[in-house]
Design a protein around this motif. Structure first.
Motif, PDB file in Angstrom:
ATOM      1  N   PHE A 134       0.830  -1.205   0.000  1.00 15.77           N
ATOM      2  CA  PHE A 134       0.000   0.000   0.000  1.00 15.77           C
ATOM      3  C   PHE A 134       0.865   1.256   0.000  1.00 15.77           C
ATOM      4  N   HIS A 135       1.907   1.255   0.804  1.00 16.93           N
ATOM      5  CA  HIS A 135       2.793   2.419   0.877  1.00 16.93           C
ATOM      6  C   HIS A 135       3.364   2.757  -0.499  1.00 16.93           C
ATOM      7  N   ARG A 136       3.822   1.747  -1.205  1.00 16.50           N
ATOM      8  CA  ARG A 136       4.401   1.978  -2.525  1.00 16.50           C
ATOM      9  C   ARG A 136       3.345   2.466  -3.513  1.00 16.50           C
ATOM     10  N   ALA A 137       2.178   1.838  -3.481  1.00 16.95           N
ATOM     11  CA  ALA A 137       1.098   2.256  -4.383  1.00 16.95           C
ATOM     12  C   ALA A 137       0.660   3.680  -4.073  1.00 16.95           C
ATOM     13  N   PHE A 138       0.597   4.015  -2.788  1.00 11.86           N
ATOM     14  CA  PHE A 138       0.164   5.354  -2.381  1.00 11.86           C
ATOM     15  C   PHE A 138       1.151   6.411  -2.856  1.00 11.86           C
ATOM     16  N   GLU A 139       2.440   6.145  -2.678  1.00 10.11           N
ATOM     17  CA  GLU A 139       3.453   7.108  -3.088  1.00 10.11           C
ATOM     18  C   GLU A 139       3.470   7.294  -4.607  1.00 10.11           C
ATOM     19  N   GLU A 140       3.327   6.200  -5.331  1.00 11.57           N
ATOM     20  CA  GLU A 140       3.315   6.290  -6.797  1.00 11.57           C
ATOM     21  C   GLU A 140       2.099   7.079  -7.281  1.00 11.57           C
ATOM     22  N   SER A 141       0.959   6.860  -6.651  1.00 17.06           N
ATOM     23  CA  SER A 141      -0.249   7.590  -7.041  1.00 17.06           C
ATOM     24  C   SER A 141      -0.138   9.067  -6.663  1.00 17.06           C
ATOM     25  N   ARG A 142       0.524   9.338  -5.540  1.00 16.62           N
ATOM     26  CA  ARG A 142       0.688  10.735  -5.111  1.00 16.62           C
ATOM     27  C   ARG A 142       1.500  11.518  -6.137  1.00 16.62           C
ATOM     28  N   VAL A 143       2.547  10.895  -6.656  1.00 16.16           N
ATOM     29  CA  VAL A 143       3.372  11.548  -7.672  1.00 16.16           C
ATOM     30  C   VAL A 143       2.534  11.844  -8.918  1.00 16.16           C
ATOM     31  N   ARG A 144       1.724  10.871  -9.348  1.00 15.94           N
ATOM     32  CA  ARG A 144       0.868  11.087 -10.516  1.00 15.94           C
ATOM     33  C   ARG A 144      -0.133  12.202 -10.263  1.00 15.94           C
ATOM     34  N   SER A 145      -0.650  12.263  -9.042  1.00 12.63           N
ATOM     35  CA  SER A 145      -1.702  13.239  -8.732  1.00 12.63           C
ATOM     36  C   SER A 145      -1.187  14.672  -8.694  1.00 12.63           C
ATOM     37  N   LEU A 146       0.126  14.855  -8.624  1.00 11.85           N
ATOM     38  CA  LEU A 146       0.699  16.200  -8.591  1.00 11.85           C
ATOM     39  C   LEU A 146       0.756  16.836  -9.978  1.00 11.85           C
ATOM     40  N   GLN A 147       0.516  16.034 -11.015  1.00  8.18           N
ATOM     41  CA  GLN A 147       0.478  16.581 -12.372  1.00  8.18           C
ATOM     42  C   GLN A 147      -0.800  17.382 -12.561  1.00  8.18           C
ATOM     43  N   PRO A 148      -0.758  18.465 -13.351  1.00  5.42           N
ATOM     44  CA  PRO A 148      -1.948  19.308 -13.557  1.00  5.42           C
ATOM     45  C   PRO A 148      -3.150  18.491 -14.034  1.00  5.42           C
ATOM     46  N   GLY A 149      -4.265  18.676 -13.358  1.00 10.62           N
ATOM     47  CA  GLY A 149      -5.494  18.004 -13.748  1.00 10.62           C
ATOM     48  C   GLY A 149      -5.572  16.541 -13.368  1.00 10.62           C
ATOM     49  N   GLN A 150      -4.596  16.049 -12.604  1.00 11.81           N
ATOM     50  CA  GLN A 150      -4.564  14.621 -12.267  1.00 11.81           C
ATOM     51  C   GLN A 150      -4.817  14.371 -10.775  1.00 11.81           C
ATOM     52  N   GLU A 151      -5.493  15.293 -10.112  1.00 17.39           N
ATOM     53  CA  GLU A 151      -5.730  15.154  -8.679  1.00 17.39           C
ATOM     54  C   GLU A 151      -6.471  13.858  -8.341  1.00 17.39           C
ATOM     55  N   LEU A 155      -4.671   7.981  -4.374  1.00 18.66           N
ATOM     56  CA  LEU A 155      -5.450   6.918  -3.759  1.00 18.66           C
ATOM     57  C   LEU A 155      -6.309   7.475  -2.624  1.00 18.66           C
ATOM     58  N   VAL A 156      -7.432   6.811  -2.380  1.00 15.33           N
ATOM     59  CA  VAL A 156      -8.299   7.192  -1.266  1.00 15.33           C
ATOM     60  C   VAL A 156      -7.491   7.142   0.036  1.00 15.33           C
ATOM     61  N   GLY A 157      -6.767   6.062   0.232  1.00 20.02           N
ATOM     62  CA  GLY A 157      -5.809   6.006   1.345  1.00 20.02           C
ATOM     63  C   GLY A 157      -6.339   5.538   2.678  1.00 20.02           C
ATOM     64  N   PHE A 158      -7.613   5.209   2.797  1.00 16.86           N
ATOM     65  CA  PHE A 158      -8.164   4.738   4.068  1.00 16.86           C
ATOM     66  C   PHE A 158      -9.440   3.938   3.792  1.00 16.86           C
ATOM     67  N   GLY A 159      -9.851   3.195   4.793  1.00 14.45           N
ATOM     68  CA  GLY A 159     -11.109   2.462   4.674  1.00 14.45           C
ATOM     69  C   GLY A 159     -11.047   1.276   3.718  1.00 14.45           C
ATOM     70  N   ASP A 160     -12.226   0.748   3.406  1.00 14.24           N
ATOM     71  CA  ASP A 160     -12.315  -0.447   2.557  1.00 14.24           C
ATOM     72  C   ASP A 160     -11.845  -0.206   1.135  1.00 14.24           C
ATOM     73  N   PHE A 161     -11.835   1.045   0.709  1.00 20.42           N
ATOM     74  CA  PHE A 161     -11.470   1.352  -0.678  1.00 20.42           C
ATOM     75  C   PHE A 161     -10.158   2.133  -0.761  1.00 20.42           C
ATOM     76  N   LYS A 162      -9.243   1.838   0.154  1.00 18.19           N
ATOM     77  CA  LYS A 162      -8.013   2.629   0.221  1.00 18.19           C
ATOM     78  C   LYS A 162      -7.150   2.484  -1.025  1.00 18.19           C
ATOM     79  N   PHE A 163      -7.266   1.372  -1.757  1.00 13.53           N
ATOM     80  CA  PHE A 163      -6.479   1.178  -2.976  1.00 13.53           C
ATOM     81  C   PHE A 163      -7.138   1.808  -4.206  1.00 13.53           C
ATOM     82  N   GLU A 164      -8.360   2.315  -4.065  1.00 17.19           N
ATOM     83  CA  GLU A 164      -9.052   2.980  -5.179  1.00 17.19           C
ATOM     84  C   GLU A 164      -8.483   4.378  -5.385  1.00 17.19           C
ATOM     85  N   THR A 165      -8.452   4.833  -6.634  1.00 18.44           N
ATOM     86  CA  THR A 165      -8.130   6.242  -6.851  1.00 18.44           C
ATOM     87  C   THR A 165      -9.382   7.060  -6.533  1.00 18.44           C
ATOM     88  N   LEU A 166      -9.181   8.322  -6.207  1.00 16.11           N
ATOM     89  CA  LEU A 166     -10.316   9.195  -5.921  1.00 16.11           C
ATOM     90  C   LEU A 166     -11.255   9.276  -7.125  1.00 16.11           C
TER      91      LEU A 166
END
Length: 232
Positions: A134-151, A155-166
């Motif tokens: 999860f840590h690795r997936a979260f960090e990789e998604s965070r980097v992608r989300s910093l690109q313009p328009g890619q918020e 990843l959701v990051g908590f709960g039953d759907f923590k591996f889902e993207t927002l």
């Protein structure tokens, strides 16, 4: 015992924060800087001797490995077993970082070998291995989300759907995910939490949808009005 007793929250998940025993150590820097990392053979011999002195089974490879000592950082000299029991968050960061480093190098230095051994020991426990994944997936998604328009790629990051993207959570037609999104709409989360990020994204998407619906309605009304006028 060769197996650590993980500290857990009431819901059974691993506690990532350091224990009081770990916090009491404070920043640990050996005099003169980082000490030389001992070779795997040295570390293993010390661990074997420790197990033998306790009357343990020295043929138990996991037990011996649990008594290997960390050769780096603030927990220098602490056994692997102790580290997993007292600072899972640090351990998760360490293993995730080491895995990425291992993808780039084949170094067999004593330091890398020590991290290899800790990764092997800790990753044998499914909950811990999941936390690293999860840590690795979260960090990789965070980097992608910093690109313009890619918020929405965060990843959701908590709960039953923590591996889902927002984005995938918000746009899902699954009834459970829809209920979760509706639940988040009603929340007033604590600042700086993953829930706050999710709620902010959901409300932003809600505003975008409302604006798009309003624009469509205005256009439809204008077209209808123009059609009526032309008829008369």
């Amino acid at each position: 015992m060769e197996h650590p007793t993980f500290r857990r929250a009431l819901n059974g998940t691993l506690l990532l924060k350091a224990s009081p025993a770990a916090l009491a150590l404070g920043p640990r820097q050996p005099a003169g800087g980082q000490a030389r990392a001992k070779t795997p053979e040295e570390v293993d011999a010390e661990a074997w001797a420790h197990v033998a002195s306790e009357g343990g089974d020295t043929s138990n490879a996991t037990l011996v490995l649990s008594r290997w000592k960390v050769q780096f950082g603030r927990y220098l000299g602490k056994p692997f077993h102790w580290l997993l029991e007292n600072d899972v968050g640090y351990s998760v960061n360490l293993v995730a970082s080491h895995q990425k480093e291992r993808e780039r190098t084949g170094s067999q230095s004593p330091l890398m070998a020590n991290k290899d051994a800790f990764t092997r020991y800790s990753s044998a426990y499914p909950d811990f291995a999941e936390a690293v994944r999860f840590h690795r997936a979260f960090e990789e998604s965070r980097v992608r989300s910093l690109q313009p328009g890619q918020e929405g790629q965060a990843l959701v990051g908590f709960g039953d759907f923590k591996f889902e993207t927002l984005q995938s959570l918000y746009e899902s037609e699954d009834s459970q995910k829809i209920r979760f999104v509706n639940y988040l709409r009603r929340k007033a989360p604590a600042p700086g939490t993953q829930m706050e990020n999710a709620v902010r994204y959901i409300k932003s998407r809600d505003r975008q949808r409302a604006a798009a619906a309003s624009a469509t309605s205005t256009t439809t009304t204008a077209v209808a009005s123009a059609t009526t006028t032309s008829v008369f």
